[in-house]
Write an enzyme that holds these catalytic residues in place. Structure first.
Site, PDB file in Angstrom:
ATOM      1  N   LYS A 193       0.896  -1.341  -0.197  1.00 19.47           N
ATOM      2  CA  LYS A 193      -0.013  -0.076  -0.032  1.00 19.47           C
ATOM      3  C   LYS A 193       0.941   1.246  -0.049  1.00 19.47           C
ATOM      4  O   LYS A 193       1.678   1.717   1.040  1.00 19.47           O
ATOM      5  CB  LYS A 193      -0.816   0.049   1.348  1.00 19.47           C
ATOM      6  CG  LYS A 193      -1.984   1.270   1.192  1.00 19.47           C
ATOM      7  CD  LYS A 193      -2.300   1.364   2.419  1.00 19.47           C
ATOM      8  CE  LYS A 193      -1.975   2.764   3.150  1.00 19.47           C
ATOM      9  NZ  LYS A 193      -2.180   3.878   1.950  1.00 19.47           N
ATOM     10  N   GLY A 246       6.971   4.812   8.290  1.00 16.03           N
ATOM     11  CA  GLY A 246       5.837   6.219   8.640  1.00 16.03           C
ATOM     12  C   GLY A 246       6.148   6.608   9.936  1.00 16.03           C
ATOM     13  O   GLY A 246       7.073   6.415  10.615  1.00 16.03           O
ATOM     14  N   SER A 247       5.063   7.468  10.494  1.00 12.35           N
ATOM     15  CA  SER A 247       5.049   7.836  11.681  1.00 12.35           C
ATOM     16  C   SER A 247       5.003   6.792  12.917  1.00 12.35           C
ATOM     17  O   SER A 247       4.478   5.832  12.981  1.00 12.35           O
ATOM     18  CB  SER A 247       3.742   8.887  11.841  1.00 12.35           C
ATOM     19  OG  SER A 247       2.702   8.122  11.792  1.00 12.35           O
ATOM     20  N   GLU A 249       3.201   7.006  15.470  1.00  6.58           N
ATOM     21  CA  GLU A 249       1.822   6.809  15.971  1.00  6.58           C
ATOM     22  C   GLU A 249       1.176   5.670  15.052  1.00  6.58           C
ATOM     23  O   GLU A 249       0.467   4.807  15.641  1.00  6.58           O
ATOM     24  CB  GLU A 249       0.926   8.030  15.681  1.00  6.58           C
ATOM     25  CG  GLU A 249      -0.242   8.336  16.276  1.00  6.58           C
ATOM     26  CD  GLU A 249      -0.767   9.558  15.659  1.00  6.58           C
ATOM     27  OE1 GLU A 249      -0.027  10.619  15.462  1.00  6.58           O
ATOM     28  OE2 GLU A 249      -2.028   9.535  15.742  1.00  6.58           O
ATOM     29  N   GLY A 251       2.971   3.543  13.511  1.00  6.33           N
ATOM     30  CA  GLY A 251       3.485   2.200  13.534  1.00  6.33           C
ATOM     31  C   GLY A 251       3.040   1.435  14.844  1.00  6.33           C
ATOM     32  O   GLY A 251       2.967   0.234  14.913  1.00  6.33           O
ATOM     33  N   GLU A 268      10.201   1.213  10.199  1.00  2.00           N
ATOM     34  CA  GLU A 268      10.984   2.095  10.104  1.00  2.00           C
ATOM     35  C   GLU A 268      10.299   3.429  10.507  1.00  2.00           C
ATOM     36  O   GLU A 268       9.550   4.093   9.621  1.00  2.00           O
ATOM     37  CB  GLU A 268      11.616   2.222   8.522  1.00  2.00           C
ATOM     38  CG  GLU A 268      13.007   2.713   8.512  1.00  2.00           C
ATOM     39  CD  GLU A 268      12.979   4.238   8.177  1.00  2.00           C
ATOM     40  OE1 GLU A 268      12.941   5.044   9.142  1.00  2.00           O
ATOM     41  OE2 GLU A 268      12.938   4.511   7.096  1.00  2.00           O
ATOM     42  N   CYS A 302      13.471  10.931   7.080  1.00  2.00           N
ATOM     43  CA  CYS A 302      13.364  10.411   8.460  1.00  2.00           C
ATOM     44  C   CYS A 302      14.647  10.478   8.910  1.00  2.00           C
ATOM     45  O   CYS A 302      14.844  10.808  10.363  1.00  2.00           O
ATOM     46  CB  CYS A 302      12.696   8.879   8.551  1.00  2.00           C
ATOM     47  SG  CYS A 302      13.039   8.013   7.322  1.00  2.00           S
ATOM     48  N   GLU A 399       9.798  15.209  16.105  1.00  2.00           N
ATOM     49  CA  GLU A 399      10.027  15.110  14.631  1.00  2.00           C
ATOM     50  C   GLU A 399       9.380  16.125  13.895  1.00  2.00           C
ATOM     51  O   GLU A 399       8.038  16.027  13.917  1.00  2.00           O
ATOM     52  CB  GLU A 399       9.856  13.637  14.043  1.00  2.00           C
ATOM     53  CG  GLU A 399      10.433  13.777  12.825  1.00  2.00           C
ATOM     54  CD  GLU A 399      10.354  12.337  12.041  1.00  2.00           C
ATOM     55  OE1 GLU A 399       9.233  11.814  12.263  1.00  2.00           O
ATOM     56  OE2 GLU A 399      11.230  11.947  11.396  1.00  2.00           O
TER      57      GLU A 399
HETATM   58  P1  ADP Z   1       1.424  10.620   7.747  1.00  2.00           P
HETATM   59  O1  ADP Z   1       0.486  11.144   8.550  1.00  2.00           O
HETATM   60  O2  ADP Z   1       2.764  11.571   7.533  1.00  2.00           O
HETATM   61  O3  ADP Z   1       0.858  10.315   5.938  1.00  2.00           O
HETATM   62  P2  ADP Z   1       1.433   7.959   8.210  1.00  2.00           P
HETATM   63  O4  ADP Z   1       2.548   7.039   9.176  1.00  2.00           O
HETATM   64  O5  ADP Z   1       0.195   7.885   9.009  1.00  2.00           O
HETATM   65  O6  ADP Z   1       2.153   9.306   8.103  1.00  2.00           O
HETATM   66  O7  ADP Z   1       1.375   7.144   7.136  1.00  2.00           O
HETATM   67  C1  ADP Z   1       2.361   6.186   6.579  1.00  2.00           C
HETATM   68  C2  ADP Z   1       1.563   5.177   5.835  1.00  2.00           C
HETATM   69  O8  ADP Z   1       0.762   4.450   6.606  1.00  2.00           O
HETATM   70  C3  ADP Z   1       0.671   5.650   4.701  1.00  2.00           C
HETATM   71  O9  ADP Z   1       0.719   4.588   3.523  1.00  2.00           O
HETATM   72  C4  ADP Z   1      -0.627   5.764   5.366  1.00  2.00           C
HETATM   73  O10 ADP Z   1      -1.894   5.559   4.481  1.00  2.00           O
HETATM   74  C5  ADP Z   1      -0.545   4.510   6.332  1.00  2.00           C
HETATM   75  N1  ADP Z   1      -1.493   4.341   7.503  1.00  2.00           N
HETATM   76  C6  ADP Z   1      -2.172   5.464   8.110  1.00  2.00           C
HETATM   77  N2  ADP Z   1      -2.771   5.025   9.084  1.00  2.00           N
HETATM   78  C7  ADP Z   1      -2.762   3.624   9.134  1.00  2.00           C
HETATM   79  C8  ADP Z   1      -3.194   2.573   9.923  1.00  2.00           C
HETATM   80  N3  ADP Z   1      -4.001   2.967  10.821  1.00  2.00           N
HETATM   81  N4  ADP Z   1      -2.953   1.299   9.765  1.00  2.00           N
HETATM   82  C9  ADP Z   1      -2.033   1.068   8.798  1.00  2.00           C
HETATM   83  N5  ADP Z   1      -1.665   1.731   7.883  1.00  2.00           N
HETATM   84  C10 ADP Z   1      -1.690   3.174   7.937  1.00  2.00           C
END
Ligand code: ADP
Length: 499
Positions: A193, A246-247, A249, A251, A268, A302, A399
């Site tokens: 995704k 990603g973030s 939160e 993660g 990561e 990052c 961050e």
């Molecule tokens: P940002 O807020 O900067 O987009 P995220 O960590 O939320 O950073 O996004 C990184 C990836 O994680 C994106 O592909 C996002 O769609 C996906 N993502 C966001 N929320 C969830 C979730 N609850 N479960 C799995 N993937 C998610």
């Protein structure tokens, strides 16, 4: 919002953008179950450049089944040497389409085109080639066991299975390939995704993988939002491992969702990486390195060096060098010639970064350079330097993911205490040390709690070097042989030769 495309875009990129983008499941482009679509925006103008399909949990389920069939069927019959050849063909096809991929990456992520072309596209082809080499070289061991009797014992390194891969918007091509390449090398199959904001280049990669002869169902791409698509991947009982960038939160949410079937998880996450400049360093190079680390791609990296510690004897000189470069930096659309720093990804990100700059000053920091943000035509934040930053301020502890450098001085010679200051963060992704004293460099490298330590450099983008973090920067390492380990299970086989 308008639908104007940047005039610099070539025919191939235009033609791809004009398509109705769907989901790649089982080797075919298919419509999403919901039929809903999301606007895809050029952050350099704010214009809508395409729409993408919004997948649902049902689509994820279809993709997982396709990936399982491929894993147990055709893909399992492909020999390691054949996998290598397919991956090498995939790398060559990427190079054949380098301009198209670079332009799509530029127009959707905002990064300057030369970097998309010479950094991202070249980098993903190299990553594929590097990982392609492991298919025929990874293997088990024959441990020297001490059990009574005579034994033949060995280990097998086997693919972990169907992997879910969830990636962010800052480096859509690189983040995709850091995960796709080791998964292909080890014989896994993939449900990926991309970010809802930058799904285009991942879809194009999926097509090129098919053109390279990689069987249908091995690489499935489902576009859409974190919830429901990412959440469905993280929770799916048919997925054996989830890899996320990603973030923190998100993660944490993924870890919780993955606990249902205890799937393997690699993460990561973010960083607040320290840069330590000693007085004997090449100060010109340090100032230039700091600027390229925190301002390149508008700080949306990052491993960006976001906390700068400069010895007080050279603080003014280094800060002047940084401010001079920051003020001279050409901001603009990634496709415009001469652009050194592009936009941030969205209005939301612009507001977030601008909020940090304001709050830093309210908490007592001084604006040394930049500070302005504009969202009128694209989303731009000036290269910004804050001084007088202290632990406890949000700009210091969190961050920002924007072009904001927090500069601090130190007057200590004691490496333990310098390291303690640098390590006083919940993150541990990267660190950078600037000195000509080799002993000091090595001693500092040992003392820093970071997965990546660069000396007299801010980054080391090489497929062979493991990448990942200590502490809350994540779990596991991508790139290098560690990535192969991340996508494999080890099986111990012991044969009693006496029975
Ligand atoms: P940002 O807020 O900067 O987009 P995220 O960590 O939320 O950073 O996004 C990184 C990836 O994680 C994106 O592909 C996002 O769609 C996906 N993502 C966001 N929320 C969830 C979730 N609850 N479960 C799995 N993937 C998610």
């Amino acid at each position: 919002m308008t639908s104007t495309l940047h005039p610099g875009l070539g025919e191939a990129a235009r033609s791809f953008l004009s398509r109705t983008h769907q989901l790649l499941i089982d080797g075919r482009m298919v419509e999403s179950d919901s039929g809903r679509r999301t606007d895809i925006v050029d952050p350099g103008t704010g214009a809508v450049i395409a729409t993408a399909a919004e997948a649902s949990a049902t689509d994820v389920d279809r993709a997982v089944h396709a990936a399982r069939r491929a894993f147990e069927g055709p893909w399992s019959k492909v020999t390691p040497a054949e996998r290598t050849r397919m991956m090498l063909r995939f790398a060559s096809l990427i190079e054949d389409h380098a301009d198209e991929l670079a332009e799509l990456e530029c127009i959707n992520s905002g990064k300057p085109l030369p970097f998309c072309r010479n950094g991202d596209v070249v980098g993903i082809a190299e990553m594929l080639r590097y990982m392609a080499g492991w298919t025929t070289k990874m293997g088990g061991e024959t441990p020297n066991v001490s059990m009574p009797g005579e034994w033949h014992a060995y280990t097998l390194r086997e693919p972990v299975g169907v992997v879910g891969q969830i990636i962010p918007w800052n480096f859509p091509l690189n983040m995709a390939m850091w995960k796709i390449a080791p998964a292909l090398a080890t014989g896994c199959t993939i449900v990926m995704k991309p970010s809802e904001q930058t799904p285009l280049t991942a879809l194009r990669l999926g097509e090129l993988a098919l053109d390279a002869g990689i069987p249908a169902g091995v690489l499935n791409i489902v576009t859409g939002f974190g919830n429901p698509v990412g959440a469905a991947i993280a929770a799916h009982p048919g997925i054996d491992k989830v890899a996320f960038t990603g973030s923190g939160e998100t993660g944490r949410r993924i870890v919780q969702a993955a606990s249902g079937n205890l799937k393997r998880v690699s993460l990561e996450l973010g960083g607040k990486s320290p840069v330590i400049v000693f007085p004997d360093a090449n100060l010109e190079a340090a100032a230039a390195g700091v600027c390229s680390s925190i301002f390149f791609h508008a700080g949306q990296i990052c491993a960006a060096g976001s906390r700068l510690y400069v010895h007080e004897r050279v603080f003014d000189e280094v800060l002047d060098g940084i401010a001079k470069r920051a003020n001279a930096m050409k901001m603009g659309h990634g496709m415009d010639a001469g652009t050194q720093m592009g936009p941030v990804i969205s209005r939301r990100q612009l507001d977030r970064v601008a909020g940090y700059i304001d709050q830093g000053q309210q908490e007592g920091a001084t604006l040394f350079a930049g500070g302005q943000a504009s969202g009128e035509h694209g989303y731009f934040v000036q290269p910004t330097v804050l001084t007088g930053v202290k632990p406890g301020m949000r700009v210091h502890d969190e961050e920002i993911f924007g072009p904001v450098l927090c500069a601090m001085s130190f007057n200590d010679e004691d490496l333990d205490s310098i390291a303690a200051t640098a390590n006083a963060t919940t993150y541990g992704l990267a660190a950078s040390i600037w000195t000509k004293d080799l002993g000091r460099a090595h001693k500092m490298a040992r003392r820093l709690q970071a997965g990546i330590v660069n000396v007299n450099a801010l980054s080391s983008p090489d497929a062979t070097l493991p990448y990942g973090g200590y502490k809350q920067s994540g779990w596991g390492r991508e790139r290098g042989y560690d990535a192969i380990k991340l996508y494999t299970e080890v099986k111990a086989v012991a044969i009693n030769l006496n029975n």
